[in-house]
Design an enzyme around this catalytic site. Sequence first.
Site, PDB file in Angstrom:
ATOM      1  N   GLU A 153       0.811  -1.230   0.000  1.00 15.03           N
ATOM      2  CA  GLU A 153       0.000   0.000   0.000  1.00 15.03           C
ATOM      3  C   GLU A 153       0.842   1.276   0.000  1.00 15.03           C
ATOM      4  OE1 GLU A 153      -2.642  -0.416   3.368  1.00 15.03           O
ATOM      5  OE2 GLU A 153      -4.071  -1.603   2.202  1.00 15.03           O
ATOM      6  N   GLU A 309      -6.660  -7.698  -0.828  1.00 17.18           N
ATOM      7  CA  GLU A 309      -7.196  -7.673   0.537  1.00 17.18           C
ATOM      8  C   GLU A 309      -8.664  -7.291   0.554  1.00 17.18           C
ATOM      9  OE1 GLU A 309      -5.234  -5.115   3.351  1.00 17.18           O
ATOM     10  OE2 GLU A 309      -3.227  -5.648   2.671  1.00 17.18           O
TER      11      GLU A 309
END
Length: 675
Positions: A153, A309
Amino acid sequence: MEKKMKRKFTRILYGGDYNPNQWPREIWDEDMRIFKKARINSASINIFSWAKIQPSEETYYFDELDEIVEMLSKEKYDIVMATSTAALPAWMVKRYPEVTRTDYYGRKHKFGKRHNACPNSLVYQKHAKALAEELAKRYGGNKYITCWHINNEYGGECYCENCEKAFRVWLRKKYKTLEALNKAWNLEFWGHTVYDWDEIVLPNALGEGMGENNTAFAGISIDYRRFNSDSMLENFKMERDAVRKYDPDTLITNNLMGTYKGLDYFKWAKEMDIVSWDNYPYYNTPWSMTAMCNDLMRGLKGQPFMLMEQTPSQQNWQPYNSLKRPGQMRAQSYQTIAHGSDTIQFFQLRRTVGACEKFHGAVIAHVGHENTRVFREVAQLGKELEQLDRILGSNNPSKVGIIFDWDNYWALEYTSGPHKDLTYVEQIHNCYRYFYHKNIPVDMIPTDGDFGKYDLVMAPVLYMVKEGVAEALEDYVKNGGTLVTSFMSGIVDESDNVHLGGYPGPLRSMAGVWVEEIDALAPEQHNTVVFDDGSEYTCHMLCDLMHLEGAESLAEYSSDFYAGMPAITRNQYGRGRVFYIGTNLEEKALDKVLDQVTAEANVSPVIDESTKLEITYRESDTEKMYFIINFVEDEQPLPKFFVGRKDLLSGKELDDSMTLKQYDVVMISIPKQEN
Ligand SMILES: [Zn+2]
C-alpha cells in the site's frame, strides 16, 4: 532484449495475508488444518517482517521464513511473497535518522508506524533494494511463489530536505529553465518569482500549502503530487528490478487502494505486471462505488486484476466497523470477480493478538477454531471458487468509457473557488452510478485512452485539459463518437493556468457553447432546470451561465437572473455529438439526460429487462459468464432472460419462480454461439 513470458495463475488464488511469524510453531499446523477446510490455496507472506529477517544492518535471518515457505510449498500453496519494505526496522532509524519522513507540517518523524520511509532517502533505497534482492535470490526459484508483492500500500508524502532537493532535480528535468517554471506556476502573482533552483521549497504548511487540501499556487502543489507519486514509483521499480534479476517470469505487483488520491495509478500500472488492490468499503458505501473502484482497477491495465485484501467480517480503522451481514462477504467477493478479479484474498487469515489491527476481521477469529459464522462463510466460498477456474483471464467488454484522471483529481480539488464542496470522485461516481443501475458495463479510462473503442465517452469535470486531449476527443467525436462533458471542464492546462478565450476552453468548439460565468450555490440554495417536455428538476452547487454557439438547448434554468439560459446542451459535431451538462443535476435529471445520451449512442444494458439486480458478465473465447447479485434489501425476481439456465454455484436449474434475497448470487454461463 526479449522479455520472458510471465507465468499466469492456474487457479483462482484464495487466501490472504498470513503472518505465522507472529505465532508459535504449533499454531502453524493448526492453521494448515483449518485453511484446508476452507479450500484456501494461497498465502501472502512476509509483508511486515523486515525487522525479523534483517535484525541488524549486517545480518539476515531467513530460518523462520524458510520454514514458512517450505510448509506452504509442501501444501502446494500459491505463495504471494512480499518484500517487507513497507515498515522500517528500528535499528535503521536509530542508525540513519534520515530514513524517516517529514510530514506536511514540517515535523520530522521518529521511529514508528508504517508509511514512514522517505522515498528519496538513499539509505532507505539501498537497504530496500538489497533486501528485495536477497529475497529473490533465495526464493526466486521456488515454483510455488506465483506472485511478488513489492512493499505494501504505497502512500503518504514526505516533505524532508532530501525530498526538497530531489524535487528541484525533478523540476529541472521537466522545465529546463526557470523562466519556463515561473511561467508554468504563474509566480509573478504575489511576486513569488524564483531566480535560483535553490529558492524552490516544498509546498507544505511551511511553504505555499494552505491546509492539506489547499494551496496558494496550484502549479507547484500539483507538480509536487506528481513528483511524490513518481518518487514512490521509483522505489517500486527499484525493488521490482531487483527481484526480476533473479526471477525472470513470476508476476510482480503491489497492492493499490482504489481511488486513493496520492498516486497516479494509471502511470503506476504501466510498471506493474498485474494490478492488485485492497477493497474496504464502509458500512454505507454504495455498491455502485465498490463496483466503480473494481472497474477502475481493471481499467488501469485493461486486464483482470487481483483482489489482494478484503476483510471476511469487519474492519478496525473505520469510524463504525459493522460486521458483514450473512452472505455479504460472498456477494462482495462475486462482485469483485464479476468486475474482473482473478483472486480473492483476505486480510487477515488469523486475527492478530495485539496492536491496532486486533479488531480487524480474519478467517480464524480469536477463539482459535473454525466453528464460527465467518469461517463457515469463508469455507463455502472456497468450495465454490474451486470450481470456477474458467473465469481466469476472461474479459469485461464495455462500450462506455468514463475518464478518470489523477491530474484532474488533484487540480480540481486544489482550486480556490468556486465551490468548496466540489470533489472529484463524487462527481465521477454520479455518472458511473447511472450505468451501474442500468447494468451497462463501463471501463474506467485515462485521458490518453483509446477513445475509439467506445460508443460513449464520459468526461465529467474534465477541469484540466492537457496537451493533446482535446484533439483526441475531437477526432473521436468527428468519427461518430458521443462525448458527455460537464460544468468545470476545459478550464485549465496541465499547469493549472486558464485556457484563455472563454470556457470551456479547448472543448468550446466541439461543445458548441460558451460559458460566460459560473454561479456557486450554497448548500441551502438551488435552481431549477426545465426540459423541452416541460419536466422540471432541481440543480445544485454550480450553474454555468452559457450561450449557444451552434449547440441546441435541452433544458433551461427557470429562476434567478439567468432564467431562460441553457443549462444542458447537445451539439452535432462531425459524425458525432457532444452533450454538455452545465450544472450539478439531481439524480433523476441526470438519469433523464443520460437516457437520451445512451439511446443516441446506441449503448445498451447487459439484458433488456429492467431489474434492481446487479448483472455483469465476463467473456472468454467460448462463453459469457453472468454474475447476478442482489444488493438491495427486498427480494428480487430472476430476470426471464436467465430462466431455464443452470446456476453454476448451486447446480440448480433456474425456473421462473426463482427470486434472489439480499446478497444472493447466481452465476450463469451462456456459450458464445448462442448470443
Ligand atoms: Zn523525504
